[in-house]
Design a protein around this motif. Sequence first.
Motif, PDB file in Angstrom:
ATOM      1  N   SER A  89       0.827  -1.213   0.000  1.00  0.00           N
ATOM      2  CA  SER A  89       0.000   0.000   0.000  1.00  0.00           C
ATOM      3  C   SER A  89       0.854   1.253   0.000  1.00  0.00           C
ATOM      4  O   SER A  89       0.522   2.245  -0.658  1.00  0.00           O
ATOM      5  CB  SER A  89      -0.929  -0.007   1.216  1.00  0.00           C
ATOM      6  OG  SER A  89      -0.177  -0.076   2.419  1.00  0.00           O
ATOM      7  N   ALA A  90       1.998   1.213   0.718  1.00  0.00           N
ATOM      8  CA  ALA A  90       2.873   2.387   0.775  1.00  0.00           C
ATOM      9  C   ALA A  90       3.470   2.689  -0.597  1.00  0.00           C
ATOM     10  O   ALA A  90       3.539   3.853  -1.021  1.00  0.00           O
ATOM     11  CB  ALA A  90       3.984   2.156   1.789  1.00  0.00           C
ATOM     12  N   GLU A  91       3.901   1.641  -1.305  1.00  0.00           N
ATOM     13  CA  GLU A  91       4.486   1.829  -2.629  1.00  0.00           C
ATOM     14  C   GLU A  91       3.435   2.310  -3.622  1.00  0.00           C
ATOM     15  O   GLU A  91       3.687   3.228  -4.420  1.00  0.00           O
ATOM     16  CB  GLU A  91       5.104   0.516  -3.101  1.00  0.00           C
ATOM     17  CG  GLU A  91       6.286   0.068  -2.254  1.00  0.00           C
ATOM     18  CD  GLU A  91       6.543  -1.424  -2.366  1.00  0.00           C
ATOM     19  OE1 GLU A  91       5.964  -2.061  -3.278  1.00  0.00           O
ATOM     20  OE2 GLU A  91       7.285  -1.968  -1.534  1.00  0.00           O
ATOM     21  N   ASP A  92       2.262   1.719  -3.558  1.00  0.00           N
ATOM     22  CA  ASP A  92       1.176   2.108  -4.457  1.00  0.00           C
ATOM     23  C   ASP A  92       0.770   3.552  -4.209  1.00  0.00           C
ATOM     24  O   ASP A  92       0.567   4.334  -5.142  1.00  0.00           O
ATOM     25  CB  ASP A  92      -0.020   1.178  -4.261  1.00  0.00           C
ATOM     26  CG  ASP A  92      -1.124   1.443  -5.277  1.00  0.00           C
ATOM     27  OD1 ASP A  92      -0.834   1.413  -6.481  1.00  0.00           O
ATOM     28  OD2 ASP A  92      -2.266   1.685  -4.850  1.00  0.00           O
ATOM     29  N   THR A  93       0.684   3.944  -2.937  1.00  0.00           N
ATOM     30  CA  THR A  93       0.321   5.318  -2.573  1.00  0.00           C
ATOM     31  C   THR A  93       1.382   6.296  -3.049  1.00  0.00           C
ATOM     32  O   THR A  93       1.067   7.385  -3.552  1.00  0.00           O
ATOM     33  CB  THR A  93       0.136   5.434  -1.052  1.00  0.00           C
ATOM     34  OG1 THR A  93      -0.927   4.581  -0.636  1.00  0.00           O
ATOM     35  CG2 THR A  93      -0.182   6.866  -0.648  1.00  0.00           C
ATOM     36  N   ALA A  94       2.649   5.910  -2.892  1.00  0.00           N
ATOM     37  CA  ALA A  94       3.746   6.797  -3.300  1.00  0.00           C
ATOM     38  C   ALA A  94       3.679   7.114  -4.787  1.00  0.00           C
ATOM     39  O   ALA A  94       3.830   8.270  -5.198  1.00  0.00           O
ATOM     40  CB  ALA A  94       5.089   6.170  -2.954  1.00  0.00           C
ATOM     41  N   HIS A 141       1.036   6.871  -6.768  1.00  0.00           N
ATOM     42  CA  HIS A 141      -0.206   7.615  -7.038  1.00  0.00           C
ATOM     43  C   HIS A 141      -0.034   9.083  -6.648  1.00  0.00           C
ATOM     44  O   HIS A 141      -0.395   9.990  -7.412  1.00  0.00           O
ATOM     45  CB  HIS A 141      -1.368   6.989  -6.260  1.00  0.00           C
ATOM     46  CG  HIS A 141      -2.684   7.687  -6.475  1.00  0.00           C
ATOM     47  ND1 HIS A 141      -3.075   8.774  -5.713  1.00  0.00           N
ATOM     48  CD2 HIS A 141      -3.675   7.473  -7.383  1.00  0.00           C
ATOM     49  CE1 HIS A 141      -4.263   9.197  -6.136  1.00  0.00           C
ATOM     50  NE2 HIS A 141      -4.637   8.420  -7.153  1.00  0.00           N
ATOM     51  N   ASP A 142       0.518   9.326  -5.458  1.00  0.00           N
ATOM     52  CA  ASP A 142       0.724  10.703  -5.001  1.00  0.00           C
ATOM     53  C   ASP A 142       1.723  11.438  -5.886  1.00  0.00           C
ATOM     54  O   ASP A 142       1.566  12.631  -6.170  1.00  0.00           O
ATOM     55  CB  ASP A 142       1.211  10.708  -3.550  1.00  0.00           C
ATOM     56  CG  ASP A 142       0.136  10.266  -2.563  1.00  0.00           C
ATOM     57  OD1 ASP A 142      -1.030  10.154  -2.983  1.00  0.00           O
ATOM     58  OD2 ASP A 142       0.478  10.036  -1.390  1.00  0.00           O
TER      59      ASP A 142
END
Length: 299
Positions: free
Chosen positions: A55-60, A62-63
Amino acid sequence: MATSSVNESATLLALLQLRPNRMSWPEIATEVALRGSATALWDEIYPATLEGMSSAEDTARHDAAATWAQWAASDFDVITVLDDSYPVALKAIHQMPPMLFTRGELRPVETAVSVVGSRDSSTEGTKIAANVARGLAERGIAVLSGLATGIDTAAHRAALDAGGRPIGVIGTGILRTYPAANKALHTEVAAAGALVSQFLPDAPPQKHSFPMRNATMSGLGVASVVVEAGEHSGARIQARVAVEHGRPVILTDLVVSRTQWGRALQDRPGVFVATSTAEVMRVVDRIVELIAEPALPVL
Protein backbone atom coordinates in the motif's frame (compact mmCIF):
# COMPACT_ATOMS: atom_id res chain seq x y z
CA MET A 1 11.68 21.13 -22.06
CA ALA A 2 11.11 17.73 -20.50
CA THR A 3 11.41 14.77 -22.86
CA SER A 4 10.86 11.87 -20.45
CA SER A 5 7.38 10.40 -20.06
CA VAL A 6 5.06 11.48 -17.27
CA ASN A 7 5.18 7.91 -15.90
CA GLU A 8 8.99 7.96 -15.77
CA SER A 9 9.03 11.38 -14.11
CA ALA A 10 6.39 10.40 -11.55
CA THR A 11 8.25 7.16 -10.79
CA LEU A 12 11.45 9.14 -10.22
CA LEU A 13 9.60 11.42 -7.81
CA ALA A 14 8.17 8.40 -5.96
CA LEU A 15 11.67 6.97 -5.58
CA LEU A 16 12.89 10.29 -4.17
CA GLN A 17 10.03 10.35 -1.68
CA LEU A 18 10.50 6.74 -0.55
CA ARG A 19 14.32 6.75 -0.62
CA PRO A 20 14.58 2.94 -0.79
CA ASN A 21 17.53 1.42 1.06
CA ARG A 22 18.12 4.93 2.47
CA MET A 23 19.57 6.05 -0.86
CA SER A 24 20.38 9.75 -1.15
CA TRP A 25 18.83 11.84 -3.91
CA PRO A 26 22.13 12.02 -5.88
CA GLU A 27 22.49 8.23 -5.56
CA ILE A 28 19.00 7.75 -6.95
CA ALA A 29 19.78 10.23 -9.73
CA THR A 30 22.93 8.31 -10.67
CA GLU A 31 21.21 4.91 -10.68
CA VAL A 32 18.31 6.23 -12.76
CA ALA A 33 20.66 7.93 -15.23
CA LEU A 34 22.75 4.78 -15.63
CA ARG A 35 19.64 2.74 -16.49
CA GLY A 36 18.03 5.51 -18.53
CA SER A 37 14.82 4.74 -16.69
CA ALA A 38 13.29 5.35 -13.27
CA THR A 39 10.86 2.49 -13.87
CA ALA A 40 13.74 0.06 -14.37
CA LEU A 41 15.20 1.01 -11.00
CA TRP A 42 11.77 0.81 -9.37
CA ASP A 43 11.19 -2.69 -10.73
CA GLU A 44 14.56 -3.83 -9.38
CA ILE A 45 13.86 -2.49 -5.91
CA TYR A 46 10.15 -3.34 -5.82
CA PRO A 47 9.79 -6.47 -7.98
CA ALA A 48 6.27 -7.48 -8.91
CA THR A 49 4.69 -10.18 -6.76
CA LEU A 50 1.41 -12.09 -6.86
CA GLU A 51 0.14 -9.77 -4.18
CA GLY A 52 1.15 -6.67 -6.15
CA MET A 53 2.73 -3.56 -4.63
CA SER A 54 2.43 -2.75 -0.95
CA SER A 55 0.00 0.00 0.00
CA ALA A 56 2.87 2.39 0.77
CA GLU A 57 4.49 1.83 -2.63
CA ASP A 58 1.18 2.11 -4.46
CA THR A 59 0.32 5.32 -2.57
CA ALA A 60 3.75 6.80 -3.30
CA ARG A 61 3.38 6.35 -7.07
CA HIS A 62 -0.21 7.62 -7.04
CA ASP A 63 0.72 10.70 -5.00
CA ALA A 64 3.78 11.35 -7.19
CA ALA A 65 1.64 11.27 -10.34
CA ALA A 66 -0.78 13.77 -8.78
CA THR A 67 2.08 16.05 -7.74
CA TRP A 68 3.62 15.87 -11.20
CA ALA A 69 0.29 16.91 -12.74
CA GLN A 70 0.21 19.94 -10.45
CA TRP A 71 3.75 20.90 -11.42
CA ALA A 72 2.90 20.58 -15.11
CA ALA A 73 0.25 23.25 -14.64
CA SER A 74 2.55 25.61 -12.72
CA ASP A 75 4.57 28.60 -13.91
CA PHE A 76 7.90 26.76 -13.65
CA ASP A 77 9.50 23.90 -15.58
CA VAL A 78 10.89 20.65 -14.20
CA ILE A 79 13.87 18.95 -15.80
CA THR A 80 14.93 15.46 -14.69
CA VAL A 81 18.11 13.46 -15.27
CA LEU A 82 16.18 11.54 -17.93
CA ASP A 83 15.53 14.62 -20.06
CA ASP A 84 17.66 15.69 -23.02
CA SER A 85 17.51 19.24 -21.65
CA TYR A 86 19.24 18.29 -18.39
CA PRO A 87 22.63 20.10 -18.18
CA VAL A 88 25.36 17.81 -19.44
CA ALA A 89 27.94 19.34 -17.08
CA LEU A 90 25.97 18.31 -13.99
CA LYS A 91 26.12 14.65 -14.96
CA ALA A 92 29.87 14.72 -14.27
CA ILE A 93 29.54 15.43 -10.52
CA HIS A 94 28.64 12.95 -7.79
CA GLN A 95 26.18 15.44 -6.24
CA MET A 96 24.06 15.39 -9.41
CA PRO A 97 20.52 16.60 -8.57
CA PRO A 98 17.79 14.22 -9.80
CA MET A 99 15.62 17.12 -10.95
CA LEU A 100 15.83 20.85 -11.47
CA PHE A 101 13.01 23.36 -11.15
CA THR A 102 13.53 26.29 -13.48
CA ARG A 103 12.19 29.56 -14.76
CA GLY A 104 13.68 31.03 -17.90
CA GLU A 105 15.96 29.01 -20.17
CA LEU A 106 18.46 26.57 -18.68
CA ARG A 107 20.51 25.19 -21.56
CA PRO A 108 21.85 21.63 -21.68
CA VAL A 109 25.25 22.87 -22.89
CA GLU A 110 26.54 26.31 -21.95
CA THR A 111 29.77 28.03 -20.96
CA ALA A 112 29.19 29.58 -17.55
CA VAL A 113 31.42 30.84 -14.72
CA SER A 114 30.42 31.26 -11.07
CA VAL A 115 31.04 34.60 -9.37
CA VAL A 116 30.53 34.10 -5.64
CA GLY A 117 31.48 35.54 -2.29
CA SER A 118 30.43 37.10 0.96
CA ARG A 119 26.94 38.37 1.71
CA ASP A 120 28.54 41.15 3.77
CA SER A 121 30.76 42.37 0.95
CA SER A 122 33.08 45.34 1.02
CA THR A 123 32.96 48.19 -1.47
CA GLU A 124 36.09 46.77 -3.11
CA GLY A 125 34.65 43.27 -3.30
CA THR A 126 31.38 44.51 -4.77
CA LYS A 127 33.28 46.46 -7.43
CA ILE A 128 35.40 43.44 -8.36
CA ALA A 129 32.33 41.19 -8.63
CA ALA A 130 30.61 43.68 -10.92
CA ASN A 131 33.68 44.09 -13.12
CA VAL A 132 34.19 40.33 -13.46
CA ALA A 133 30.50 39.80 -14.30
CA ARG A 134 30.67 42.51 -16.97
CA GLY A 135 33.79 40.92 -18.42
CA LEU A 136 32.03 37.56 -18.62
CA ALA A 137 28.94 39.11 -20.22
CA GLU A 138 31.10 40.83 -22.84
CA ARG A 139 32.57 37.44 -23.74
CA GLY A 140 29.17 35.76 -24.02
CA ILE A 141 29.82 33.70 -20.88
CA ALA A 142 26.86 33.14 -18.56
CA VAL A 143 27.25 34.46 -15.01
CA LEU A 144 26.38 31.92 -12.31
CA SER A 145 25.67 33.08 -8.79
CA GLY A 146 23.41 32.32 -5.84
CA LEU A 147 21.15 35.40 -5.66
CA ALA A 148 22.24 36.13 -2.09
CA THR A 149 23.01 39.66 -0.95
CA GLY A 150 26.48 41.13 -1.40
CA ILE A 151 28.73 39.60 -4.06
CA ASP A 152 25.96 37.51 -5.67
CA THR A 153 23.67 40.48 -6.10
CA ALA A 154 26.48 42.64 -7.50
CA ALA A 155 27.39 39.95 -10.05
CA HIS A 156 23.83 39.38 -11.22
CA ARG A 157 23.05 43.09 -11.41
CA ALA A 158 26.18 43.80 -13.46
CA ALA A 159 25.44 40.89 -15.81
CA LEU A 160 21.93 42.22 -16.39
CA ASP A 161 23.12 45.77 -16.94
CA ALA A 162 25.68 44.50 -19.47
CA GLY A 163 23.04 42.54 -21.40
CA GLY A 164 24.54 39.23 -20.30
CA ARG A 165 23.00 35.93 -19.29
CA PRO A 166 22.64 35.49 -15.53
CA ILE A 167 21.90 32.07 -14.03
CA GLY A 168 20.69 32.19 -10.44
CA VAL A 169 21.03 28.93 -8.49
CA ILE A 170 19.02 29.28 -5.30
CA GLY A 171 19.07 27.44 -1.98
CA THR A 172 15.29 27.29 -1.60
CA GLY A 173 12.38 26.00 -3.60
CA ILE A 174 11.54 27.80 -6.85
CA LEU A 175 8.42 29.30 -5.23
CA ARG A 176 10.44 30.94 -2.45
CA THR A 177 12.55 34.08 -2.46
CA TYR A 178 15.52 34.35 -0.12
CA PRO A 179 16.38 37.00 0.80
CA ALA A 180 12.99 38.63 0.30
CA ALA A 181 14.67 41.86 -0.80
CA ASN A 182 15.85 40.11 -3.99
CA LYS A 183 12.37 39.19 -5.25
CA ALA A 184 12.55 41.63 -8.18
CA LEU A 185 16.07 40.42 -9.01
CA HIS A 186 14.81 36.81 -9.14
CA THR A 187 12.28 37.90 -11.77
CA GLU A 188 14.87 39.79 -13.82
CA VAL A 189 17.34 36.89 -13.74
CA ALA A 190 14.65 34.44 -14.87
CA ALA A 191 13.64 36.75 -17.74
CA ALA A 192 17.20 37.31 -19.01
CA GLY A 193 18.67 33.89 -18.23
CA ALA A 194 17.55 31.20 -15.82
CA LEU A 195 16.47 30.72 -12.23
CA VAL A 196 17.32 27.23 -10.95
CA SER A 197 16.45 25.22 -7.84
CA GLN A 198 17.19 21.58 -7.01
CA PHE A 199 14.74 21.56 -4.10
CA LEU A 200 11.02 20.88 -3.97
CA PRO A 201 9.09 23.99 -5.05
CA ASP A 202 8.02 25.23 -1.61
CA ALA A 203 11.19 24.25 0.30
CA PRO A 204 12.22 26.96 2.80
CA PRO A 205 15.83 28.09 3.30
CA GLN A 206 17.68 25.54 5.43
CA LYS A 207 21.27 25.41 6.58
CA HIS A 208 22.08 22.22 4.67
CA SER A 209 20.53 23.50 1.42
CA PHE A 210 23.14 26.12 0.64
CA PRO A 211 26.19 23.83 0.47
CA MET A 212 24.16 21.61 -1.86
CA ARG A 213 23.37 24.67 -3.97
CA ASN A 214 27.07 25.56 -4.11
CA ALA A 215 27.95 22.08 -5.39
CA THR A 216 25.36 22.45 -8.16
CA MET A 217 26.73 25.88 -9.11
CA SER A 218 30.22 24.44 -9.34
CA GLY A 219 28.93 21.60 -11.50
CA LEU A 220 27.12 23.92 -13.89
CA GLY A 221 30.15 26.13 -14.50
CA VAL A 222 33.54 25.71 -16.13
CA ALA A 223 35.17 27.64 -13.27
CA SER A 224 34.42 29.44 -10.01
CA VAL A 225 35.63 32.93 -9.15
CA VAL A 226 35.65 33.59 -5.40
CA VAL A 227 35.76 37.36 -5.03
CA GLU A 228 35.63 37.87 -1.28
CA ALA A 229 34.76 35.50 1.57
CA GLY A 230 35.03 34.84 5.28
CA GLU A 231 36.44 31.81 7.06
CA HIS A 232 33.07 30.04 7.10
CA SER A 233 31.54 31.41 3.91
CA GLY A 234 29.51 29.29 1.50
CA ALA A 235 31.99 30.43 -1.14
CA ARG A 236 34.64 28.44 0.74
CA ILE A 237 32.45 25.35 0.30
CA GLN A 238 32.09 26.05 -3.40
CA ALA A 239 35.85 26.45 -3.82
CA ARG A 240 36.43 23.12 -2.09
CA VAL A 241 33.86 21.15 -4.09
CA ALA A 242 35.01 22.78 -7.33
CA VAL A 243 38.50 21.40 -6.67
CA GLU A 244 36.89 17.99 -6.07
CA HIS A 245 35.04 18.34 -9.38
CA GLY A 246 38.26 19.16 -11.21
CA ARG A 247 36.94 22.61 -12.09
CA PRO A 248 39.34 25.58 -11.93
CA VAL A 249 39.01 27.98 -9.00
CA ILE A 250 40.11 31.60 -9.19
CA LEU A 251 40.69 33.30 -5.83
CA THR A 252 41.22 37.03 -5.62
CA ASP A 253 44.02 38.31 -3.43
CA LEU A 254 41.29 39.54 -1.04
CA VAL A 255 40.44 35.91 -0.26
CA VAL A 256 44.03 34.74 0.05
CA SER A 257 45.16 37.64 2.24
CA ARG A 258 42.16 37.50 4.60
CA THR A 259 41.39 33.78 5.07
CA GLN A 260 43.32 30.76 6.24
CA TRP A 261 41.39 28.46 3.89
CA GLY A 262 42.28 30.68 0.94
CA ARG A 263 45.97 30.44 1.76
CA ALA A 264 45.67 26.69 2.26
CA LEU A 265 43.92 26.25 -1.08
CA GLN A 266 46.11 28.47 -3.24
CA ASP A 267 48.72 25.81 -3.95
CA ARG A 268 46.23 23.12 -4.98
CA PRO A 269 46.22 22.09 -8.67
CA GLY A 270 43.70 24.08 -10.67
CA VAL A 271 43.60 26.96 -8.18
CA PHE A 272 44.68 30.39 -9.40
CA VAL A 273 45.23 33.61 -7.46
CA ALA A 274 44.40 36.87 -9.22
CA THR A 275 45.43 40.34 -8.09
CA SER A 276 43.19 42.26 -10.49
CA THR A 277 40.03 41.93 -12.56
CA ALA A 278 42.18 41.85 -15.69
CA GLU A 279 44.09 38.88 -14.29
CA VAL A 280 40.83 37.07 -13.44
CA MET A 281 39.68 37.52 -17.02
CA ARG A 282 43.01 36.32 -18.45
CA VAL A 283 42.64 33.08 -16.50
CA VAL A 284 39.01 32.72 -17.63
CA ASP A 285 40.03 33.29 -21.25
CA ARG A 286 42.64 30.55 -21.01
CA ILE A 287 40.19 28.12 -19.41
CA VAL A 288 37.67 28.73 -22.19
CA GLU A 289 40.39 28.31 -24.82
CA LEU A 290 41.41 24.96 -23.33
CA ILE A 291 37.82 23.76 -23.33
CA ALA A 292 37.45 24.75 -26.97
CA GLU A 293 40.65 23.01 -28.06
CA PRO A 294 39.98 19.67 -29.82
CA ALA A 295 41.02 16.55 -27.95
CA LEU A 296 44.19 14.83 -29.12
CA PRO A 297 43.55 11.76 -31.33
CA VAL A 298 43.97 8.37 -29.69
CA LEU A 299 47.01 6.61 -31.18
